[in-house]
Design a protein around this motif. Structure first.
Motif, PDB file in Angstrom:
ATOM      1  N   MET A   1       0.841  -1.194   0.000  1.00 16.00           N
ATOM      2  CA  MET A   1       0.000   0.000   0.000  1.00 16.00           C
ATOM      3  C   MET A   1       0.881   1.251   0.000  1.00 16.00           C
ATOM      4  O   MET A   1       1.848   1.344   0.752  1.00 16.00           O
ATOM      5  CB  MET A   1      -0.909  -0.013   1.234  1.00 16.00           C
ATOM      6  N   ALA A   2       0.558   2.199  -0.874  1.00 17.19           N
ATOM      7  CA  ALA A   2       1.373   3.395  -1.003  1.00 17.19           C
ATOM      8  C   ALA A   2       1.308   4.233   0.266  1.00 17.19           C
ATOM      9  O   ALA A   2       0.266   4.349   0.900  1.00 17.19           O
ATOM     10  CB  ALA A   2       0.907   4.221  -2.198  1.00 17.19           C
ATOM     11  N   THR A   3       2.447   4.824   0.635  1.00 13.90           N
ATOM     12  CA  THR A   3       2.512   5.678   1.818  1.00 13.90           C
ATOM     13  C   THR A   3       2.034   7.075   1.471  1.00 13.90           C
ATOM     14  O   THR A   3       2.390   7.637   0.441  1.00 13.90           O
ATOM     15  CB  THR A   3       3.952   5.752   2.344  1.00 13.90           C
ATOM     16  N   LYS A   4       1.226   7.625   2.363  1.00 15.22           N
ATOM     17  CA  LYS A   4       0.721   8.992   2.175  1.00 15.22           C
ATOM     18  C   LYS A   4       1.708   9.990   2.771  1.00 15.22           C
ATOM     19  O   LYS A   4       2.376   9.727   3.766  1.00 15.22           O
ATOM     20  CB  LYS A   4      -0.634   9.151   2.860  1.00 15.22           C
ATOM     21  N   THR A   5       1.783  11.166   2.163  1.00 16.49           N
ATOM     22  CA  THR A   5       2.579  12.273   2.699  1.00 16.49           C
ATOM     23  C   THR A   5       1.633  13.254   3.360  1.00 16.49           C
ATOM     24  O   THR A   5       0.694  13.747   2.721  1.00 16.49           O
ATOM     25  CB  THR A   5       3.362  12.985   1.589  1.00 16.49           C
ATOM     26  N   ASP A   6       1.854  13.517   4.650  1.00 12.02           N
ATOM     27  CA  ASP A   6       0.971  14.401   5.408  1.00 12.02           C
ATOM     28  C   ASP A   6       1.495  15.830   5.372  1.00 12.02           C
ATOM     29  O   ASP A   6       2.637  16.105   5.775  1.00 12.02           O
ATOM     30  CB  ASP A   6       0.875  13.948   6.870  1.00 12.02           C
ATOM     31  N   ARG A  26      -1.860  15.903  -6.035  1.00  8.36           N
ATOM     32  CA  ARG A  26      -1.370  14.524  -5.862  1.00  8.36           C
ATOM     33  C   ARG A  26      -2.334  13.752  -4.974  1.00  8.36           C
ATOM     34  O   ARG A  26      -2.725  14.212  -3.903  1.00  8.36           O
ATOM     35  CB  ARG A  26       0.019  14.534  -5.219  1.00  8.36           C
ATOM     36  N   ASP A  27      -2.687  12.535  -5.417  1.00  9.38           N
ATOM     37  CA  ASP A  27      -3.597  11.687  -4.642  1.00  9.38           C
ATOM     38  C   ASP A  27      -2.938  11.096  -3.408  1.00  9.38           C
ATOM     39  O   ASP A  27      -3.629  10.662  -2.483  1.00  9.38           O
ATOM     40  CB  ASP A  27      -4.126  10.543  -5.521  1.00  9.38           C
ATOM     41  N   ASP A  28      -1.587  11.068  -3.391  1.00 12.63           N
ATOM     42  CA  ASP A  28      -0.900  10.452  -2.265  1.00 12.63           C
ATOM     43  C   ASP A  28      -0.508  11.481  -1.196  1.00 12.63           C
ATOM     44  O   ASP A  28       0.361  11.230  -0.366  1.00 12.63           O
ATOM     45  CB  ASP A  28       0.342   9.683  -2.737  1.00 12.63           C
ATOM     46  N   VAL A  29      -1.141  12.653  -1.212  1.00 16.68           N
ATOM     47  CA  VAL A  29      -0.891  13.686  -0.214  1.00 16.68           C
ATOM     48  C   VAL A  29      -2.161  13.932   0.585  1.00 16.68           C
ATOM     49  O   VAL A  29      -3.239  14.136   0.010  1.00 16.68           O
ATOM     50  CB  VAL A  29      -0.438  15.009  -0.889  1.00 16.68           C
ATOM     51  N   THR A  30      -2.061  13.887   1.906  1.00 17.26           N
ATOM     52  CA  THR A  30      -3.184  14.258   2.758  1.00 17.26           C
ATOM     53  C   THR A  30      -2.960  15.689   3.239  1.00 17.26           C
ATOM     54  O   THR A  30      -1.861  16.033   3.695  1.00 17.26           O
ATOM     55  CB  THR A  30      -3.326  13.324   3.969  1.00 17.26           C
ATOM     56  N   ILE A  63     -14.943  27.031  -1.165  1.00 19.65           N
ATOM     57  CA  ILE A  63     -13.631  27.405  -1.711  1.00 19.65           C
ATOM     58  C   ILE A  63     -12.529  26.392  -1.423  1.00 19.65           C
ATOM     59  O   ILE A  63     -11.421  26.527  -1.945  1.00 19.65           O
ATOM     60  CB  ILE A  63     -13.178  28.781  -1.169  1.00 19.65           C
ATOM     61  N   LEU A  64     -12.801  25.372  -0.614  1.00 18.72           N
ATOM     62  CA  LEU A  64     -11.791  24.361  -0.313  1.00 18.72           C
ATOM     63  C   LEU A  64     -12.039  23.091  -1.113  1.00 18.72           C
ATOM     64  O   LEU A  64     -13.198  22.664  -1.275  1.00 18.72           O
ATOM     65  CB  LEU A  64     -11.800  24.007   1.177  1.00 18.72           C
ATOM     66  N   GLY A  65     -10.962  22.478  -1.593  1.00 15.49           N
ATOM     67  CA  GLY A  65     -11.084  21.205  -2.270  1.00 15.49           C
ATOM     68  C   GLY A  65     -11.672  20.148  -1.344  1.00 15.49           C
ATOM     69  O   GLY A  65     -11.451  20.162  -0.130  1.00 15.49           O
ATOM     70  N   ARG A  66     -12.433  19.224  -1.919  1.00 15.53           N
ATOM     71  CA  ARG A  66     -13.133  18.232  -1.081  1.00 15.53           C
ATOM     72  C   ARG A  66     -12.169  17.309  -0.345  1.00 15.53           C
ATOM     73  O   ARG A  66     -12.541  16.682   0.650  1.00 15.53           O
ATOM     74  CB  ARG A  66     -14.097  17.417  -1.930  1.00 15.53           C
ATOM     75  N   ASP A  67     -10.926  17.225  -0.813  1.00 11.78           N
ATOM     76  CA  ASP A  67      -9.947  16.356  -0.150  1.00 11.78           C
ATOM     77  C   ASP A  67      -9.141  17.083   0.922  1.00 11.78           C
ATOM     78  O   ASP A  67      -8.251  16.488   1.534  1.00 11.78           O
ATOM     79  CB  ASP A  67      -8.985  15.759  -1.183  1.00 11.78           C
ATOM     80  N   VAL A  68      -9.446  18.371   1.157  1.00 13.41           N
ATOM     81  CA  VAL A  68      -8.760  19.122   2.204  1.00 13.41           C
ATOM     82  C   VAL A  68      -9.537  18.984   3.504  1.00 13.41           C
ATOM     83  O   VAL A  68     -10.736  19.273   3.558  1.00 13.41           O
ATOM     84  CB  VAL A  68      -8.633  20.613   1.839  1.00 13.41           C
ATOM     85  N   ARG A  69      -8.851  18.551   4.540  1.00 15.67           N
ATOM     86  CA  ARG A  69      -9.487  18.450   5.858  1.00 15.67           C
ATOM     87  C   ARG A  69      -9.329  19.782   6.588  1.00 15.67           C
ATOM     88  O   ARG A  69      -8.228  20.287   6.749  1.00 15.67           O
ATOM     89  CB  ARG A  69      -8.816  17.345   6.682  1.00 15.67           C
ATOM     90  N   LEU A  70     -10.453  20.371   7.010  1.00 11.05           N
ATOM     91  CA  LEU A  70     -10.429  21.617   7.765  1.00 11.05           C
ATOM     92  C   LEU A  70     -10.484  21.303   9.253  1.00 11.05           C
ATOM     93  O   LEU A  70     -11.422  20.678   9.734  1.00 11.05           O
ATOM     94  CB  LEU A  70     -11.605  22.510   7.384  1.00 11.05           C
ATOM     95  N   LEU A  71      -9.456  21.746   9.985  1.00  7.72           N
ATOM     96  CA  LEU A  71      -9.412  21.566  11.434  1.00  7.72           C
ATOM     97  C   LEU A  71      -9.518  22.942  12.077  1.00  7.72           C
ATOM     98  O   LEU A  71      -8.623  23.779  11.933  1.00  7.72           O
ATOM     99  CB  LEU A  71      -8.108  20.887  11.844  1.00  7.72           C
ATOM    100  N   LEU A 298       5.359  19.897  -3.352  1.00  2.00           N
ATOM    101  CA  LEU A 298       5.104  18.833  -4.322  1.00  2.00           C
ATOM    102  C   LEU A 298       6.374  18.444  -5.066  1.00  2.00           C
ATOM    103  O   LEU A 298       6.598  17.258  -5.370  1.00  2.00           O
ATOM    104  CB  LEU A 298       4.026  19.284  -5.312  1.00  2.00           C
ATOM    105  N   SER A 299       7.228  19.426  -5.354  1.00  2.00           N
ATOM    106  CA  SER A 299       8.499  19.128  -6.015  1.00  2.00           C
ATOM    107  C   SER A 299       9.382  18.263  -5.124  1.00  2.00           C
ATOM    108  O   SER A 299      10.017  17.307  -5.594  1.00  2.00           O
ATOM    109  CB  SER A 299       9.231  20.423  -6.369  1.00  2.00           C
ATOM    110  N   ARG A 300       9.429  18.591  -3.857  1.00  3.54           N
ATOM    111  CA  ARG A 300      10.270  17.809  -2.931  1.00  3.54           C
ATOM    112  C   ARG A 300       9.741  16.379  -2.786  1.00  3.54           C
ATOM    113  O   ARG A 300      10.523  15.427  -2.695  1.00  3.54           O
ATOM    114  CB  ARG A 300      10.334  18.512  -1.575  1.00  3.54           C
ATOM    115  N   ILE A 301       8.424  16.241  -2.742  1.00  4.01           N
ATOM    116  CA  ILE A 301       7.847  14.895  -2.662  1.00  4.01           C
ATOM    117  C   ILE A 301       8.228  14.088  -3.895  1.00  4.01           C
ATOM    118  O   ILE A 301       8.516  12.884  -3.814  1.00  4.01           O
ATOM    119  CB  ILE A 301       6.314  14.975  -2.530  1.00  4.01           C
ATOM    120  N   ALA A 302       8.281  14.757  -5.041  1.00  5.27           N
ATOM    121  CA  ALA A 302       8.620  14.089  -6.302  1.00  5.27           C
ATOM    122  C   ALA A 302      10.119  13.921  -6.494  1.00  5.27           C
ATOM    123  O   ALA A 302      10.560  13.349  -7.500  1.00  5.27           O
ATOM    124  CB  ALA A 302       8.028  14.870  -7.470  1.00  5.27           C
ATOM    125  N   GLY A 303      10.917  14.442  -5.537  1.00  2.86           N
ATOM    126  CA  GLY A 303      12.364  14.341  -5.662  1.00  2.86           C
ATOM    127  C   GLY A 303      12.949  15.319  -6.647  1.00  2.86           C
ATOM    128  O   GLY A 303      14.051  15.087  -7.184  1.00  2.86           O
TER     129      GLY A 303
END
Length: 397
Positions: A1-6, A26-30, A63-71, A298-303
């Motif tokens: 299972m792919a690891t998520k980046t928080d 990116r789908d692998d970023v929370t 105004i927030l993307g549906r995959d963004v968690r608001l705390l 995102l650039s750093r996550i992609a190396g």
């Protein structure tokens, strides 16, 4: 299972929302957006809140993307070494990357009596506290606005158009950013609204009392309600967390918006000081810096190597009541030109810009990264080289 980046985004203003939305490419970023309020604040409309023509709030769901968690919480400390944050609620939150977008607010006024008797307007809470005070003031009351930047001008015009007696104390010149031609246009409109403008070398406020404002030249102005718009500050979260900041408290970063202390911490908006040469505070720079901070992560996550920051300006829009405004055009390096548009058409443009800014946030939520057009400033690299050469010469001396 792919690891998520928080990734945690601290601050839900213009820069923070743009950054959070861009990260969802990116789908692998929370993405977790931590903000002390449950609604987005349109800071561009806070003067309208005080004047009673708008509540300055937008639902984050719009105004927030549906995959963004608001705390809804407040970060009280960043532990860069441990990659975590402490929350005001008592909890903690870990991260792989953090985007620091805490924005700006009122600077602590050093003028005697200002903190006690003057009302700031830089935050939602400030404006909400001021609104009933203005409403309760008698129709004959004199309202004094201290500070003649965009916020001061807009507040003075908004209140005067509503029938209030308003004095605008400039502390120097009216609209310091404006070209002299634009400044004259603003002065004419304020005169039409009945605003008394106090400017010049002696127009610096030296003291505020419950019912007056004292000036540097010895004059005393009657003031039943004093509104303070002079100067902005930033939260001290970065400095309290042991991160390097400039004299104002902005997080010092390199040209990729990465903290000089930690590659996992990236800054955006009013609280960022790239290369020690921060951009003008405001949404015009924030909506550009937010996505670029996200792209650095995102650039750093992609190396990959992140791109240097690239921001440009087109000018400054100021509303002069609900019926008029001014659009001051500028070069891309944020230097005002002799060109401006004033009157009803400029007022409509300002309103369009305010609405379009919210639409831009929503557009980024729907299709992150689809819109990147902006007029960039090609002079920044020359300025950086000149500054580095000057610093080197100073060090050698």
């Amino acid at each position: 299972m792919a690891t998520k980046t928080d990734v945690i985004v601290v601050g839900g203003g213009y820069a923070g929302v743009m950054a959070a939305n861009r990260l969802t490419r990116r789908d692998d970023v929370t993405v977790t957006l931590v903000n002390p309020r449950p609604s987005f604040v349109e800071r561009l409309r806070l003067h309208q809140l005080v004047g009673g023509s708008h509540d300055a709030l937008v639902d984050y769901r719009d105004i927030l993307g549906r995959d963004v968690r608001l705390l809804v919480d407040t970060v009280t400390r960043i532990d860069a070494a441990g990659r975590g944050v402490t929350l005001a609620s008592g909890g903690t939150l870990g991260y792989d990357y953090l985007i620091y977008a805490v924005g700006s607010g009122s600077a602590d006024p050093q003028v005697p009596g200002a903190a006690e008797f003057a009302y700031p307007i830089a935050s939602l809470e400030d404006a909400q506290r001021l609104r009933p005070v203005v409403d309760a003031a008698p129709a004959t009351a004199t309202l004094t606005v201290v500070g003649a930047g965009p916020t001061g001008i807009e507040t003075a015009a908004e209140l005067a158009e509503g029938g209030r007696t308003v004095t605008l104390v400039c502390g120097g010149v009216l609209g310091p950013y404006l070209h002299p031609r634009g400044r004259r246009a603003v002065a004419r409109r304020l005169a039409e609204l009945g605003v008394t403008v106090v400017e010049g070398p002696g127009a610096t406020v030296t003291a505020v009392t419950r019912d007056s404002v004292r000036l540097g030249d010895g004059r005393g102005l009657v003031s039943d309600v004093t509104i303070w718009t002079a100067g902005f500050g930033v939260p001290d979260l970065a400095s309290r967390s042991g991160l390097s900041t400039d004299a104002l408290g902005r997080l010092i970063t390199d040209e990729t918006l990465t903290s000089v202390d930690d590659v996992r911490v990236v800054a955006a908006g009013d609280s960022a000081a790239p290369s020690g040469l921060p951009y003008r505070m405001g949404c015009q720079s924030a909506v550009q810096l937010g996505p670029q901070a996200a792209e650095t992560v995102l650039s750093r996550i992609a190396g990959e190597q992140p791109a240097p920051v690239d921001v440009g300006f087109v000018g400054q829009c100021i509303s002069l009541g609900r019926q008029a405004g001014i659009v001051q055009l500028a070069r891309r390096n944020d230097t005002a030109t002799g060109l401006h548009l004033a009157g009803r058409s400029a007022g409509k443009i300002k309103e369009l810009v305010v609405r379009q800014t919210v639409r831009q946030l929503a557009s980024e939520a729907r299709t992150p990264g689809a819109r990147n057009l902006w007029f960039k400033d090609g002079q920044r690299q020359h300025l950086l080289r000149a500054t580095r050469d000057e610093n080197l010469a100073t060090a050698e001396r």
